[in-house]
Scaffold this motif. Structure first.
Motif, PDB file in Angstrom:
ATOM      1  N   LEU A  34       0.777  -1.253   0.166  1.00 13.11           N
ATOM      2  CA  LEU A  34      -0.853   0.070   0.533  1.00 13.11           C
ATOM      3  C   LEU A  34       0.692   1.716  -0.143  1.00 13.11           C
ATOM      4  O   LEU A  34       0.756   2.690  -1.310  1.00 13.11           O
ATOM      5  N   THR A  65      -7.721  -0.766  -3.370  1.00 15.74           N
ATOM      6  CA  THR A  65      -7.529  -0.270  -2.193  1.00 15.74           C
ATOM      7  C   THR A  65      -6.856   1.572  -2.787  1.00 15.74           C
ATOM      8  O   THR A  65      -8.118   1.643  -2.564  1.00 15.74           O
ATOM      9  N   VAL A  90      -6.144   3.833   6.385  1.00 12.66           N
ATOM     10  CA  VAL A  90      -6.323   2.561   5.890  1.00 12.66           C
ATOM     11  C   VAL A  90      -5.700   1.597   6.804  1.00 12.66           C
ATOM     12  O   VAL A  90      -4.508   1.509   7.172  1.00 12.66           O
ATOM     13  N   SER A 120      -9.594  -9.453  -5.185  1.00  6.13           N
ATOM     14  CA  SER A 120      -8.160  -9.424  -4.398  1.00  6.13           C
ATOM     15  C   SER A 120      -8.064 -10.519  -3.948  1.00  6.13           C
ATOM     16  O   SER A 120      -8.615 -11.044  -2.981  1.00  6.13           O
ATOM     17  N   ARG A 126     -16.203   0.184   5.281  1.00  7.07           N
ATOM     18  CA  ARG A 126     -15.402  -1.005   5.269  1.00  7.07           C
ATOM     19  C   ARG A 126     -16.858  -1.983   4.101  1.00  7.07           C
ATOM     20  O   ARG A 126     -17.912  -1.763   4.431  1.00  7.07           O
ATOM     21  N   ILE A 170      -4.586  -6.626  -3.242  1.00  3.82           N
ATOM     22  CA  ILE A 170      -5.553  -5.974  -2.189  1.00  3.82           C
ATOM     23  C   ILE A 170      -4.966  -4.327  -1.892  1.00  3.82           C
ATOM     24  O   ILE A 170      -6.230  -3.329  -2.405  1.00  3.82           O
ATOM     25  N   ALA A 171      -3.212  -4.295  -1.618  1.00  3.47           N
ATOM     26  CA  ALA A 171      -2.847  -2.673  -2.105  1.00  3.47           C
ATOM     27  C   ALA A 171      -3.763  -1.834  -3.134  1.00  3.47           C
ATOM     28  O   ALA A 171      -3.791  -0.738  -2.977  1.00  3.47           O
ATOM     29  N   MET A 220      -9.972  -2.942   6.238  1.00  2.85           N
ATOM     30  CA  MET A 220      -9.843  -3.616   5.494  1.00  2.85           C
ATOM     31  C   MET A 220     -10.247  -4.950   6.330  1.00  2.85           C
ATOM     32  O   MET A 220     -10.508  -4.672   7.709  1.00  2.85           O
ATOM     33  N   THR A 232      -5.222  -2.384   8.529  1.00  3.54           N
ATOM     34  CA  THR A 232      -4.651  -3.463   7.298  1.00  3.54           C
ATOM     35  C   THR A 232      -4.457  -4.191   8.408  1.00  3.54           C
ATOM     36  O   THR A 232      -4.432  -5.658   7.623  1.00  3.54           O
ATOM     37  N   ILE A 290     -13.718  -2.121   1.836  1.00  2.00           N
ATOM     38  CA  ILE A 290     -12.591   0.153   1.054  1.00  2.00           C
ATOM     39  C   ILE A 290     -12.318  -1.537  -0.154  1.00  2.00           C
ATOM     40  O   ILE A 290     -12.413  -2.431  -0.503  1.00  2.00           O
ATOM     41  N   GLY A 291     -12.176   0.085  -1.226  1.00  4.37           N
ATOM     42  CA  GLY A 291     -11.284  -0.997  -2.607  1.00  4.37           C
ATOM     43  C   GLY A 291     -12.457  -0.927  -3.458  1.00  4.37           C
ATOM     44  O   GLY A 291     -13.470  -0.924  -2.766  1.00  4.37           O
ATOM     45  N   GLY A 311     -10.929   3.847   6.290  1.00 10.47           N
ATOM     46  CA  GLY A 311     -11.059   2.805   5.706  1.00 10.47           C
ATOM     47  C   GLY A 311     -10.873   1.388   6.519  1.00 10.47           C
ATOM     48  O   GLY A 311      -9.555   1.721   6.798  1.00 10.47           O
TER      49      GLY A 311
END
Length: 155
Positions: free
Chosen positions: A34, A138, A65, A128, A120, A134-135, A92, A67, A122-123, A90
């Motif tokens: 990220l 996001t 964020v 992912s 929530r 995932i990064a 995860m 994580t 997020i992304g 946000g």
């Protein structure tokens, strides 16, 4: 505003990103990617892990964020983040379950309106599975938000 085609062809410099800060909370493989990718997108990046350092002063140009939603410090960390004028927060986690941050913040006496500020899931929903994916999802969501776009393939 730069012409996106000119930017893509290297003819108009860097796209305008504004001065934004991205704070990744808790050291994790996702946080590593990220922060790496966010720096390339023009964000000032900060890793905050309460086991390693203290929460920096955050402002209205800061996106936060979280994580890892399993950490016992989740509630106090979010309470302290929400007490600052951050632009976006946000957490995860699995979108099919209520985030543990909700109960943790209620137990700390955080007002429902403040709890509602926490996003929530997020992304973008791109399926992912790995930390880099995932990064990417996001950050794609944050860039869409930064540019007042819904994300996805609708223009």
């Amino acid at each position: 505003m730069s012409d996106p085609c000119a930017v893509a062809h290297g003819e108009a410099g860097e796209p305008e990103a504004g001065v934004r800060t991205l704070v990744a909370v808790f050291a994790s493989p996702v946080a590593e990617y990220l922060l790496k990718y966010a720096a390339d997108l023009g964000y000032r990046t900060v890793l905050f892990d309460p086991a390693e350092n203290s929460l920096p002063t955050l402002d209205a140009a800061t996106d936060v964020v979280v994580t890892d939603h399993h950490r016992e410090e989740l509630g106090p960390v979010l309470r302290d983040v929400l007490a600052q004028p951050v632009r976006w927060v946000g957490v995860m986690g699995n979108p099919h379950h209520e985030g543990p941050h909700v109960e943790a913040l209620k137990q700390l006496g955080v007002a429902p309106a403040e709890i509602d500020r926490v996003h929530r899931p997020i992304g973008l929903n791109i399926g992912s599975r790995t930390p880099p994916e995932i990064a990417l999802a996001t950050l794609a969501g944050l860039v869409a938000d930064r540019n007042n776009r819904p994300g996805g393939f609708e223009f």
